[in-house]
Scaffold this active site. Sequence first.
Site, PDB file in Angstrom:
ATOM      1  N   ALA A  34       0.992  -1.009   0.137  1.00  0.00           N
ATOM      2  CA  ALA A  34       0.149   0.135   0.221  1.00  0.00           C
ATOM      3  C   ALA A  34       0.874   1.454  -0.383  1.00  0.00           C
ATOM      4  CB  ALA A  34      -1.023   0.054   0.866  1.00  0.00           C
ATOM      5  N   SER A  84       8.644   0.090   3.286  1.00  0.00           N
ATOM      6  CA  SER A  84       9.608   1.150   2.627  1.00  0.00           C
ATOM      7  C   SER A  84      10.824   1.558   3.189  1.00  0.00           C
ATOM      8  CB  SER A  84       9.082   2.267   2.175  1.00  0.00           C
ATOM      9  OG  SER A  84       9.798   3.097   1.729  1.00  0.00           O
ATOM     10  N   TYR A  97       4.214  10.523   4.062  1.00  0.00           N
ATOM     11  CA  TYR A  97       4.587   9.005   3.585  1.00  0.00           C
ATOM     12  C   TYR A  97       5.429   8.783   4.317  1.00  0.00           C
ATOM     13  CZ  TYR A  97       6.138   5.025   0.364  1.00  0.00           C
ATOM     14  OH  TYR A  97       6.665   3.799  -0.108  1.00  0.00           O
ATOM     15  N   LYS A 101       5.090   4.421   7.262  1.00  0.00           N
ATOM     16  CA  LYS A 101       5.847   4.003   6.698  1.00  0.00           C
ATOM     17  C   LYS A 101       6.499   3.568   8.262  1.00  0.00           C
ATOM     18  CE  LYS A 101       4.393   2.778   2.628  1.00  0.00           C
ATOM     19  NZ  LYS A 101       3.874   1.658   2.229  1.00  0.00           N
ATOM     20  N   THR A 132       7.766   3.180  -9.633  1.00  0.00           N
ATOM     21  CA  THR A 132       5.303   2.462  -9.208  1.00  0.00           C
ATOM     22  C   THR A 132       5.484   4.184  -9.477  1.00  0.00           C
ATOM     23  OG1 THR A 132       5.353   2.852  -7.093  1.00  0.00           O
ATOM     24  CG2 THR A 132       5.722   1.011  -7.163  1.00  0.00           C
TER      25      THR A 132
END
Length: 156
Positions: A34, A84, A97, A101, A132
């Site tokens: 995700a 990550s 982000y 993570k 991605t």
Amino acid sequence: MIRPAQATDLETVRSLLREYAASLQLEDLRDLPAAVERCRRLLDLDADLVHNVLKVNVEGVIIGTRELARAMAGHGGAISITASLAGIVGHTQSPVYGASKWAVVGWVRAIAPQLSERNITINAVCPGLVDTPILGPGGGDIMRSMGFKMLTAEEV
């Protein structure tokens, strides 16, 4: 079986995970990737953006873990969570982000003992740069042109 799902649609995630339940075996490995990020500047943050990032990157993983653990009840298995590198080192370019993570890595560490009691292992995979859509249009090519090694989603 790999089927894409919107991580913020928890009912769809639950439904897909229930589909897997019938065919799970001890050696089964399930992956919960995700990721979403839309803001790099503290002063640009708004509550909706933060909520969306945390819903996808944290809540989706927690609910997914719960559903997989339910499906693996009685026979065990393995769960792989895609976190990550941003979850183990400071990530100043994408702080929301990165924070999400860090939460994923913390979740895996915190829930591992409970899952172990049920013969379920859980690990967080913390890749570096992965080509991605989160990198934006041409993001992977830009990073490669700067000399960065890029992984593909399949390599992760």
